[in-house]
Design a protein around this motif. Structure first.
Motif, PDB file in Angstrom:
ATOM      1  N   ALA A 300       8.487 -24.166  11.340  1.00  0.00           N
ATOM      2  CA  ALA A 300       8.884 -25.583  11.329  1.00  0.00           C
ATOM      3  C   ALA A 300       9.290 -26.034  12.732  1.00  0.00           C
ATOM      4  CB  ALA A 300      10.037 -25.800  10.353  1.00  0.00           C
ATOM      5  N   LEU A 301      10.093 -25.206  13.395  1.00  0.00           N
ATOM      6  CA  LEU A 301      10.529 -25.529  14.753  1.00  0.00           C
ATOM      7  C   LEU A 301       9.354 -25.472  15.722  1.00  0.00           C
ATOM      8  CD1 LEU A 301      12.914 -26.196  16.583  1.00  0.00           C
ATOM      9  CD2 LEU A 301      13.318 -23.747  16.848  1.00  0.00           C
ATOM     10  N   GLN A 302       8.465 -24.518  15.506  1.00  0.00           N
ATOM     11  CA  GLN A 302       7.283 -24.396  16.357  1.00  0.00           C
ATOM     12  C   GLN A 302       6.410 -25.645  16.267  1.00  0.00           C
ATOM     13  OE1 GLN A 302       4.671 -21.121  15.387  1.00  0.00           O
ATOM     14  NE2 GLN A 302       4.043 -20.883  17.503  1.00  0.00           N
ATOM     15  N   THR A 304       7.451 -28.652  15.552  1.00  0.00           N
ATOM     16  CA  THR A 304       8.174 -29.738  16.214  1.00  0.00           C
ATOM     17  C   THR A 304       7.914 -29.735  17.720  1.00  0.00           C
ATOM     18  OG1 THR A 304       9.929 -29.645  14.568  1.00  0.00           O
ATOM     19  CG2 THR A 304      10.467 -30.710  16.655  1.00  0.00           C
ATOM     20  N   LEU A 305       7.852 -28.526  18.296  1.00  0.00           N
ATOM     21  CA  LEU A 305       7.682 -28.404  19.745  1.00  0.00           C
ATOM     22  C   LEU A 305       6.223 -28.250  20.160  1.00  0.00           C
ATOM     23  CD1 LEU A 305      10.611 -25.941  20.512  1.00  0.00           C
ATOM     24  CD2 LEU A 305      10.586 -28.401  20.801  1.00  0.00           C
ATOM     25  N   GLU A 306       5.314 -28.384  19.202  1.00  0.00           N
ATOM     26  CA  GLU A 306       3.898 -28.198  19.501  1.00  0.00           C
ATOM     27  C   GLU A 306       3.441 -29.139  20.618  1.00  0.00           C
ATOM     28  OE1 GLU A 306      -0.353 -28.108  17.104  1.00  0.00           O
ATOM     29  OE2 GLU A 306       1.526 -28.234  15.998  1.00  0.00           O
ATOM     30  N   GLY A 307       2.752 -28.573  21.609  1.00  0.00           N
ATOM     31  CA  GLY A 307       2.256 -29.377  22.729  1.00  0.00           C
ATOM     32  C   GLY A 307       3.253 -29.539  23.855  1.00  0.00           C
ATOM     33  N   LYS A 308       4.497 -29.055  23.646  1.00  0.00           N
ATOM     34  CA  LYS A 308       5.518 -29.222  24.684  1.00  0.00           C
ATOM     35  C   LYS A 308       5.872 -27.922  25.390  1.00  0.00           C
ATOM     36  CE  LYS A 308       7.606 -33.328  22.727  1.00  0.00           C
ATOM     37  NZ  LYS A 308       8.836 -34.009  22.338  1.00  0.00           N
ATOM     38  N   ILE A 309       5.211 -26.853  25.000  1.00  0.00           N
ATOM     39  CA  ILE A 309       5.489 -25.562  25.644  1.00  0.00           C
ATOM     40  C   ILE A 309       4.189 -24.895  26.070  1.00  0.00           C
ATOM     41  CG2 ILE A 309       7.696 -25.087  24.535  1.00  0.00           C
ATOM     42  CD1 ILE A 309       6.202 -23.435  22.455  1.00  0.00           C
ATOM     43  N   GLN A 310       3.275 -25.693  26.588  1.00  0.00           N
ATOM     44  CA  GLN A 310       2.013 -25.145  27.064  1.00  0.00           C
ATOM     45  C   GLN A 310       2.247 -24.403  28.374  1.00  0.00           C
ATOM     46  OE1 GLN A 310      -0.753 -25.206  25.336  1.00  0.00           O
ATOM     47  NE2 GLN A 310       0.203 -26.380  23.712  1.00  0.00           N
ATOM     48  N   PRO A 311       2.041 -23.094  28.396  1.00  0.00           N
ATOM     49  CA  PRO A 311       2.253 -22.359  29.650  1.00  0.00           C
ATOM     50  C   PRO A 311       1.198 -22.705  30.670  1.00  0.00           C
ATOM     51  CG  PRO A 311       1.295 -20.910  27.986  1.00  0.00           C
ATOM     52  CD  PRO A 311       1.584 -22.231  27.308  1.00  0.00           C
ATOM     53  N   LYS A 312       1.620 -22.788  31.927  1.00  0.00           N
ATOM     54  CA  LYS A 312       0.694 -23.082  33.007  1.00  0.00           C
ATOM     55  C   LYS A 312      -0.124 -21.839  33.304  1.00  0.00           C
ATOM     56  CE  LYS A 312       0.550 -24.613  37.813  1.00  0.00           C
ATOM     57  NZ  LYS A 312       1.333 -24.970  38.999  1.00  0.00           N
ATOM     58  N   LYS A 313      -1.457 -22.003  33.300  1.00  0.00           N
ATOM     59  CA  LYS A 313      -2.338 -20.871  33.538  1.00  0.00           C
ATOM     60  C   LYS A 313      -2.524 -20.654  35.035  1.00  0.00           C
ATOM     61  CE  LYS A 313      -4.926 -21.302  29.212  1.00  0.00           C
ATOM     62  NZ  LYS A 313      -6.249 -21.487  28.601  1.00  0.00           N
ATOM     63  N   THR A 314      -2.390 -19.391  35.441  1.00  0.00           N
ATOM     64  CA  THR A 314      -2.614 -19.061  36.852  1.00  0.00           C
ATOM     65  C   THR A 314      -3.533 -17.860  36.921  1.00  0.00           C
ATOM     66  OG1 THR A 314      -0.661 -17.632  36.841  1.00  0.00           O
ATOM     67  CG2 THR A 314      -0.360 -19.889  37.600  1.00  0.00           C
ATOM     68  N   SER A 315      -4.287 -17.763  37.978  1.00  0.00           N
ATOM     69  CA  SER A 315      -5.179 -16.622  38.149  1.00  0.00           C
ATOM     70  C   SER A 315      -4.354 -15.399  38.516  1.00  0.00           C
ATOM     71  CB  SER A 315      -6.199 -16.911  39.256  1.00  0.00           C
ATOM     72  OG  SER A 315      -5.542 -16.972  40.505  1.00  0.00           O
ATOM     73  N   TYR A 316      -4.974 -14.228  38.359  1.00  0.00           N
ATOM     74  CA  TYR A 316      -4.283 -12.988  38.701  1.00  0.00           C
ATOM     75  C   TYR A 316      -3.869 -12.999  40.170  1.00  0.00           C
ATOM     76  CZ  TYR A 316      -3.530  -7.981  39.345  1.00  0.00           C
ATOM     77  OH  TYR A 316      -2.997  -6.769  39.652  1.00  0.00           O
ATOM     78  N   PHE A 317      -4.774 -13.509  41.020  1.00  0.00           N
ATOM     79  CA  PHE A 317      -4.482 -13.539  42.463  1.00  0.00           C
ATOM     80  C   PHE A 317      -3.330 -14.474  42.760  1.00  0.00           C
ATOM     81  CE2 PHE A 317      -5.042 -15.153  46.776  1.00  0.00           C
ATOM     82  CZ  PHE A 317      -5.135 -13.978  47.472  1.00  0.00           C
ATOM     83  N   GLN A 318      -3.314 -15.672  42.139  1.00  0.00           N
ATOM     84  CA  GLN A 318      -2.240 -16.642  42.368  1.00  0.00           C
ATOM     85  C   GLN A 318      -0.902 -16.101  41.887  1.00  0.00           C
ATOM     86  OE1 GLN A 318      -3.981 -19.937  40.236  1.00  0.00           O
ATOM     87  NE2 GLN A 318      -4.281 -21.067  42.136  1.00  0.00           N
TER      88      GLN A 318
END
Length: 324
Positions: A300-302, A304-318
């Motif tokens: 239920a809590l998940q 509610t927060l859907e779309g607000k905790i998208q992790p920023k994707k970074t490459s292995y090198f970055q």
């Protein structure tokens, strides 16, 4: 008259003793800071060396990968040539066999070197993360007694002859009761907004108080008042943190808003931990990974927060070579 003179002498002695105590405290704080600053400088040098090493190792890995691909391509061409020659003559050319064996040895050597590089990269990445965390902790510790005033134009410095007088005026305008027991400060200065350097705004004012208690006293008064002003215009008074900790605290903003709507009573704890009260139980999360793991157990809590905790994707090198 004798009693009055005696009272004055006692008061004078108390003042001298208090002054000596303050000077002693300042000296101890300065010595601690000097030691921490030296340690911080050494750690930053190690961090820079580690980042440089990771970049160099990554370049070596890329070069070896290209070489490996070339070797494998050549090997396949030799194998095809060998098969075609065998079909035509019914025999195997010794020179081709020798070249293939040599190729296999070179490929094996390159693959071994790449494995060693992979281990080295992992060790350096682990070292970099440890150094980054240690530097962040030292910086936050050095700033533990600091306050940051945001929103006061720099022209006020010349009008009031420096940030210290701006601070005193802010206290007088917003927290007159605090003037009854003056807040002692060590230092005041301006600093750029490191989180958003492109933004054209006044430099923040850093107030270095003499103790954490003094800082907390002001922050408590600020929370109770709600809106702090300077010459009637809204400003903000916040704790002072390292750049990385400020980023970590800011990263919780959207989640906290959604959690308030869900009546979870979110709070930010020192330095950047999220506290959530749900079903009478208080949960504390050190980072977003822990928080996401918790959400998996609360659909239920998940939602509610859907779309607000998208992790920023970074490459292995970055991820492994980015600056801090």
């Amino acid at each position: 008259m004798a009693i009055r003179k005696e009272i004055q002498e006692v008061a004078a002695k108390q003042f001298v003793a208090f002054r000596e105590e303050i000077l002693k405290s300042l000296k101890e704080i300065k010595e601690t800071e000097d030691c921490s600053n030296k340690q911080l400088k050494e750690l930053k040098e190690k961090q820079e060396n580690t980042v440089r090493q990771v970049k160099e190792i990554n370049k070596m890995a890329q070069d070896l990968k290209i070489e490996l691909e070339k070797l494998k391509k050549t090997q396949m061409e030799e194998i095809v040539e060998r098969k075609n020659l065998g079909k035509k003559t019914g025999t195997t050319e010794v020179s081709i066999t020798n070249r293939l064996q040599e190729m296999e040895e070179r490929i094996s050597g390159v693959e071994g070197a790449m494995e060693e590089i992979d281990v080295s990269v992992k060790e350096n990445v682990k070292s970099k993360k440890f150094l980054t965390k240690t530097i962040q902790e030292i910086q936050d510790n050095l700033k533990r007694q600091n306050l940051r005033i945001i929103g006061i134009e720099e022209k006020e410095d010349s009008l009031l002859q420096g940030p210290e007088n701006i601070f005193n005026k802010t206290i007088e305008e917003n927290f007159p009761k605090l003037k009854e027991s003056p807040i002692r400060i060590q230092e005041t200065y301006r600093t750029p907004n490191k989180l958003d350097q492109k933004r054209k705004s006044s430099q923040h004012i850093i107030i270095k108080t003499i103790s954490i208690q003094n800082k907390e006293k002001i922050l408590k008064a600020e929370r109770e008042k709600g809106q702090v002003t300077y010459n009637g215009k809204p400003i903000r008074i916040t704790p002072d943190f390292s750049t990385e900790t400020m980023k970590a605290r800011r990263a919780w903003t959207d989640n906290m808003q959604a959690l308030r709507e869900h009546r979870c009573q979110p709070r930010l704890l020192y330095p950047a931990k999220l506290s959530v009260l749900r079903d009478g139980e208080n949960k504390i999360f050190n980072d977003k990974n822990k928080f996401q793991q918790y959400l998996h157990t609360n659909p239920a809590l998940q939602k509610t927060l859907e779309g607000k905790i998208q992790p920023k994707k970074t490459s292995y090198f970055q991820e492994n070579t980015g600056n801090n």
